[in-house]
Design a protein around this motif. Structure first.
Motif, PDB file in Angstrom:
ATOM      1  N   ARG A 140       0.812  -1.160   0.001  1.00 60.04           N
ATOM      2  CA  ARG A 140       0.031  -0.061   0.079  1.00 60.04           C
ATOM      3  C   ARG A 140       0.985   1.351   0.031  1.00 60.04           C
ATOM      4  O   ARG A 140       0.570   2.237  -0.738  1.00 60.04           O
ATOM      5  CB  ARG A 140      -1.017  -0.113   1.240  1.00 60.04           C
ATOM      6  N   ILE A 152      -5.654  -1.059 -10.672  1.00 58.09           N
ATOM      7  CA  ILE A 152      -5.191  -2.590 -10.526  1.00 58.09           C
ATOM      8  C   ILE A 152      -4.775  -3.231 -11.625  1.00 58.09           C
ATOM      9  O   ILE A 152      -3.624  -4.088 -11.646  1.00 58.09           O
ATOM     10  CB  ILE A 152      -6.234  -3.280  -9.743  1.00 58.09           C
ATOM     11  N   ASN A 192      -6.988 -12.159 -12.594  1.00 57.92           N
ATOM     12  CA  ASN A 192      -7.294 -11.241 -11.305  1.00 57.92           C
ATOM     13  C   ASN A 192      -7.783 -12.222 -10.148  1.00 57.92           C
ATOM     14  O   ASN A 192      -9.047 -12.941 -10.554  1.00 57.92           O
ATOM     15  CB  ASN A 192      -7.974 -10.187 -11.605  1.00 57.92           C
ATOM     16  N   ILE A 194      -9.261 -11.786  -6.069  1.00 58.58           N
ATOM     17  CA  ILE A 194      -9.267 -11.058  -4.705  1.00 58.58           C
ATOM     18  C   ILE A 194      -9.419 -12.259  -3.741  1.00 58.58           C
ATOM     19  O   ILE A 194     -10.420 -12.749  -3.740  1.00 58.58           O
ATOM     20  CB  ILE A 194     -10.673 -10.176  -5.026  1.00 58.58           C
ATOM     21  N   ASP A 213      -9.436   0.680  -6.026  1.00 56.91           N
ATOM     22  CA  ASP A 213      -8.369   0.718  -5.525  1.00 56.91           C
ATOM     23  C   ASP A 213      -7.879   0.822  -3.878  1.00 56.91           C
ATOM     24  O   ASP A 213      -7.176   0.464  -3.229  1.00 56.91           O
ATOM     25  CB  ASP A 213      -7.332   1.911  -6.035  1.00 56.91           C
ATOM     26  N   ASN A 216      -7.335  -2.406  -1.885  1.00 58.12           N
ATOM     27  CA  ASN A 216      -6.076  -2.998  -1.691  1.00 58.12           C
ATOM     28  C   ASN A 216      -5.172  -2.734  -0.713  1.00 58.12           C
ATOM     29  O   ASN A 216      -4.700  -1.690  -0.427  1.00 58.12           O
ATOM     30  CB  ASN A 216      -5.321  -2.832  -3.128  1.00 58.12           C
ATOM     31  N   VAL A 219      -1.021  -5.816  -3.141  1.00 57.07           N
ATOM     32  CA  VAL A 219      -1.257  -6.515  -4.139  1.00 57.07           C
ATOM     33  C   VAL A 219       0.070  -7.707  -4.558  1.00 57.07           C
ATOM     34  O   VAL A 219       1.054  -7.089  -4.742  1.00 57.07           O
ATOM     35  CB  VAL A 219      -1.490  -5.764  -5.398  1.00 57.07           C
ATOM     36  N   THR A 237      -2.585 -11.425 -10.605  1.00 56.42           N
ATOM     37  CA  THR A 237      -2.609 -10.508  -9.457  1.00 56.42           C
ATOM     38  C   THR A 237      -3.405 -11.043  -8.377  1.00 56.42           C
ATOM     39  O   THR A 237      -4.673 -11.435  -8.808  1.00 56.42           O
ATOM     40  CB  THR A 237      -2.986  -9.019  -9.940  1.00 56.42           C
ATOM     41  N   THR A 239      -5.337  -9.496  -5.024  1.00 56.54           N
ATOM     42  CA  THR A 239      -5.574  -8.388  -4.221  1.00 56.54           C
ATOM     43  C   THR A 239      -5.779  -9.009  -2.692  1.00 56.54           C
ATOM     44  O   THR A 239      -6.662  -9.517  -2.462  1.00 56.54           O
ATOM     45  CB  THR A 239      -7.006  -7.402  -4.651  1.00 56.54           C
ATOM     46  N   PRO A 241      -7.340  -7.729   0.214  1.00 56.45           N
ATOM     47  CA  PRO A 241      -8.373  -6.749   0.904  1.00 56.45           C
ATOM     48  C   PRO A 241      -8.104  -6.168   2.163  1.00 56.45           C
ATOM     49  O   PRO A 241      -7.669  -7.120   2.973  1.00 56.45           O
ATOM     50  CB  PRO A 241      -9.602  -7.546   0.369  1.00 56.45           C
TER      51      PRO A 241
END
Length: 1005
Positions: A140, A152, A192, A194, A213, A216, A219, A237, A239, A241
């Motif tokens: 971050r 992202i 992607n 999450i 964003d 995130n 990532v 990728t 994320t 969270p």
């Protein structure tokens, strides 16, 4: 509208400032515990505690080899405690754990009193000595301090070997797909995740999600040696969270650019190439706010976020407002926005049971979507009221014991959108009396290889695309993903097995003005592309099921990780009814099952990591992995009978005028640039658009796969700085070739023609100088013409088959230096050199060698013909450089910079020989590639982004104001040119955008 948005977001800032985060991901601690004599200690209780965990801490016990592993940890700062009766307690405090990282923390315990505690402020390991996966964590802090676009989809800009197909400069791509590629594999393999679950769409392109964003925390970007639980071999990728936390926290980001803050980067050379104005911006906006905290401490946390991003960009040589021939002023801008809101809840049901879920609702508008030369009224239009996007997942985690972890979850990507013609070019097919609407009939899209000046083009210099955009395209796409896994961990031996299943419908509705597209060549009518619209293609993925086992054994300093994945895919074409169109009657298409039915495709994975000196500072790694192409409803869509197209000759001679492009034509024509039915040649297929499709796949066709080999070395230079180097090799198997089964090479006759003139009246000197020495003006070309008798079967009996002799081969090396230095400064530096070659020589249906996209960059390569095997030509290695870093100067002032330098992509010059040079007349439209592979490239692309930040503190609140400079050196590299022989050959169509200034404000508390 914009003023209301600014006021609303400023009000949100005030509200959040008046108020008085903890984050997530699956990482691990592992290590070995010994006594003072060096003997291993079994039975040691190891506790990892952190405010990042809603359950506060997790436990493990060392096995008979003195090894432990603690799973399912979130990134954050940890206190690790080692306890064993009769020994002094050992505490490692302040250990930072990154996302998707296995941190090795060893301990030596000595005999002592139970109450005695030895505390060590341990260094944070930078080298993962147990996993071979090529992983980079974007924290971050990096996202906030560096001059990034906070998108992202562009996060890979900082990762070695990753390149965006559509560069995101200052946020110009924040509402569109960036199409990242890496290490010899294209963007359609990018996935992607999450919180460890896939959120790609079910569309043909597997579109990346419009992630918020603010969600995130970190990532992770994995680019090689994916474990067996992952199907794709492309960039992944994940994320991590934000969860909320026990203390209320939040963040605000407000950033924007205006057209007057962009620099003009047109120089004398570009002016000589007929570029009068560059790609530009009208505005860029990014407003994002979030709030998280406890509903109940240590039990239930919440996180909320909302976002508005808007990008209005102008096209090169195209002013923002133009005066059309009818006197109307038209805004010629690509205007888009994406807005979303999300909510996430994390619930610690009990000490060992956790449930987390989020949902994000997304709205997208696209007012105009077009490229240089396209009349803005011929744009694609997307209305947010008919566009429904959403993301969500729910994940359950149960720590059955310190050795057993159970996980399960569900995720979805819901993407329903309508892409239509602009309202001013969108006419109904029928009038109220049921007759064909003459406006609809005359509104077919028109294209030209050169700029065509005509009354229906709004530009004084002409258009290459005008009238309608052509297609009305509505997609109803819902992807549903189920995952479950069970992990058993002893410390020395870890094993994980589970499954993922993806399924759901992809329904596509297509219509088109005039049911055709008119194609001109240098201003003369040439052909029409006829469509079987209206057309529906209803596909359904029944299952995309992969089940896997991933093992890992640690033997002294060596960790070996064998894995096996078994992939299975089944989809179908649903039954559908379609109304009549201009070229087809009303149709009914029955259901077709098993399109395809691929069962039991094994994908072995094997990796190893060796702690070279046993101190956790140097690791040798290697991996061999097989992956299958991620699939969606696109496979079934290829063979669905609902929508077909074909090229047909078009004769539109002036009335009573013989010759000039229409020699031998006896059809009555009127030269009005409207393709009448009687001016269009016959179909090449007697079955066009009817009950069955002309294209099918061979019964024994196999799933496209690729093998990846990777070897690397990583070394921790200092306490906060590491370096690594890696080699990659990728090859593909089960490539396919489209075989026109009733056409062979013997059905073509050859003739010769001189190299066409490469003059370009629009450019200074009348020529694109970059072509000097590339094309030989004295070369005699061999061109092939299809036998007239075979024209009627050219479009029939088309079968996709595996082409075992076709190749796509990649080799690459990258070096990475990264660290977080004292004082809070950050550095990420990398160099990548790579080469990809294609050999697509199986095609014998067209000896002219029509071009197709290669499997890595998407550049044009010959499919058959004289240039089909790139291994016979000099393909140069290309080099990529990246440098990013931030540095706190003093008094809360920080500077940051990101430098990207990429080699230009290849250019392919093509020629569509005119009808008149074909002996006896042209039977088929042909395209000839003129320049050898590796002979022509666009110039190098360099971009330096910088920012200057001033930070302030007020209690728990942190404020910062910043100025970002994207393309700070105001570079103007050429991205695209017109590469078709004609009067516009070499015309520059896009360049690197000029320097963009962004002002931004951030607040955290």
């Amino acid at each position: 509208m914009e003023r209301r948005l600014w006021k609303g977001l400023l009000l949100l800032v005030v509200c959040l400032v008046a108020l008085p985060g903890v984050v997530a991901a699956q990482s691990q601690f592992t290590g070995q515990v010994k006594d003072e004599s060096g003997a291993v200690l079994p039975g040691v209780t190891v506790e990892a505690a952190s405010p990042s965990l809603i359950e506060k801490s997790k436990l493990s016990v060392t096995d008979s080899n003195g090894r432990y592993t603690i799973l399912d940890l979130r990134q954050g700062t940890y206190k690790i405690t080692f306890t064993l009766t009769g020994f002094a307690t050992v505490v490692r405090d302040g250990v930072e754990l990154a996302a998707n990282f296995v941190s090795t923390i060893n301990a030596d315990m000595k005999v002592g009193a139970l109450e005695e505690t030895i505390t060590v402020s341990g260094q944070t390991p930078l080298v993962d000595v147990t996993q071979a996966s090529r992983t980079q964590v974007i924290t971050r802090d990096i996202m906030d301090t560096l001059p990034t676009t906070r998108n992202i989809q562009s996060i890979g800009n900082l990762v070695p070997g990753v390149r965006m197909g559509n560069p995101d400069i200052g946020g110009t791509q924040q509402t569109e797909q960036t199409r990242p590629r890496v290490h010899g594999i294209a963007a359609n393999n990018t996935v992607n995740y999450i919180d460890g679950m896939n959120v790609n769409s079910q569309e043909a392109s597997q579109a990346q999600a419009y992630g918020n964003d603010a969600l995130n925390a970190e990532v992770t970007v994995v680019t090689a040696a994916q474990p067996a639980e992952i199907q794709s071999g492309g960039m992944r990728t994940n994320t991590i969270p934000k969860d909320g936390g026990n203390v209320a926290s939040g963040a605000i980001f407000l950033g924007g650019s205006e057209s007057k803050w962009e620099s003009n980067n047109i120089n004398a050379y570009l002016k000589s190439q007929n570029i009068t104005s560059p790609n530009g911006i009208a505005h860029i906006q990014n407003f994002n706010g979030s709030l998280g905290g406890p509903v109940r401490r240590d039990r239930l946390w919440f996180f909320l976020a909302a976002r508005h991003v808007s990008t209005d960009t102008t096209v090169a040589n195209t002013p923002e407002y133009i005066l059309a021939p009818n006197g109307d002023f038209i805004r010629s801008v690509l205007d888009t926005y994406v807005r979303d809101a999300l909510a996430r809840v994390t619930w610690q049901i009990s000490q060992n049971n956790k449930l987390a879920s989020f949902f994000q609702r997304i709205f997208k508008r696209k007012g105009h979507d077009f490229t240089f030369g396209t009349d803005p009224r011929a744009s694609t239009f997307r209305d947010p009221h008919t566009g429904h996007y959403a993301l969500g997942n729910i994940k359950y985690t149960n720590t059955l014991s310190s050795k057993i972890l159970l996980e399960g979850g569900y995720s979805t990507n819901y993407a329903h959108s309508t892409q239509s013609n602009r309202p001013e070019r969108d006419y109904p097919r029928y009038l109220a009396n049921g007759q064909i609407n003459p406006l609809w009939f005359a509104d077919g899209r028109r294209t030209d290889t050169a700029l065509n000046i005509n009354p229906d083009c709004a530009y004084s210099y002409g258009c290459t695309g005008w009238m309608s955009n052509g297609a009305d395209h509505r997609v109803e796409d819902t992807r549903k993903v189920l995952v479950a896994s069970l992990s058993y961990v002893t410390g020395s031996h870890n094993i994980k097995f589970g499954f993922q299943d993806s399924f759901g419908p992809v329904h596509v509705f297509d219509d088109r003005q005039a049911d055709l597209q008119e194609n001109f060549v240098n201003g003369k009518p040439n052909s029409v592309t006829v469509y079987s619209t209206p057309g529906n293609t209803f596909d359904h993925v029944n299952f995309d099921l992969g089940y896997f086992v991933q093992d890992s054994w640690t033997i002294r300093r060596l960790t070996v990780s064998p894995g096996l994945r078994v992939d299975n895919f089944n989809s179908k074409i649903e039954a559908t009814s379609v109304p009549a169109g201009r070229f087809v009657p009303a149709r009914y298409f029955p259901e077709r099952l098993n399109v395809p039915n691929w069962i039991g495709y094994t994908a072995p994975r094997l990796s190893a990591a060796y702690d070279l000196f046993g101190n956790g500072r140097t690791a040798l790694k290697a991996a061999v992995s097989k992956y299958y192409q991620p699939l969606t409803g696109a496979f079934a869509d290829t063979y669905a009978p609902g929508l077909q197209s074909e090229s047909r000759p078009w004769f539109d001679c002036p009335i009573n005028t013989a010759g000039t492009g229409c020699t031998g034509v006896v059809l009555p024509t009127n030269g009005d640039s409207i393709a009448q039915d009687n001016e269009i040649g016959p179909s090449s297929s007697a079955n066009f658009g009817l009950g069955t499709t002309n294209r099918d796949f061979a019964p024994d066709i196999k799933w496209l796969a690729n093998w990846e080999t990777m070897a690397s070395v990583s070394h921790q230079l200092f306490s906060r700085l590491s370096v690594s180097a890696a080699y990659y090799h990728r090859t593909f198997s089960n490539l396919t070739n489209t075989d026109r089964t009733q056409i062979t090479a013997s059905d073509y006759s050859s003739f010769t023609a001189p190299m066409p003139a490469i003059t370009s009246p629009n450019l200074a000197g009348g020529i694109d100088a970059t072509l000097n020495g590339v094309l030989n003006p004295n070369e005699i070309l061999t061109i092939y013409n299809l036998a007239l008798a075979k024209r009627s079967v050219f479009g029939t009996a088309i079968v996709d088959k595996n082409a075992p002799n076709d190749k796509s081969i990649y080799n690459g090396v990258d070096v990475l230096l990264q660290g977080r230095l004292k004082g809070g400064s950050t550095v990420i530096a990398s160099w990548t050199t790579e080469k990809n070659v294609s050999a697509f020589c199986t095609n014998v249906n067209d000896p002219n060698g029509p071009f197709v996209a290669d499997l890595y960059t998407g550049s044009n390569v010959s499919n058959g013909g004289r240039f089909c095997d790139e291994r016979k030509f000099h393909i140069p290695w290309t080099n990529e450089f990246k440098l990013a870093g931030s540095y706190p100067v003093a008094l809360g002032v920080e500077i940051g910079a990101v430098l990207q330098s990429y080699a230009g992509t290849s250019r392919t010059i093509t020629w569509s020989p005119p009808t008149g040079i074909f002996p006896g007349g042209r039977t088929n439209a042909e395209t000839v590639v003129l320049n050898p592979p590796g002979s022509l490239y666009y110039p190098r692309y360099n971009q330096l982004d910088m920012n200057f930040r001033k930070n302030f503190r007020a209690g728990r609140k942190t404020f910062s104001g910043q100025v970002d400079l994207f393309n700070a050196l105001n570079g103007n590299a050429i991205f695209t040119r017109n590469n078709s022989i004609g009067s516009s050959l070499g015309q520059v169509t896009s360049i690197l955008q000029g320097r963009i200034v962004r002002l931004a404000f951030q607040m955290k508390f």
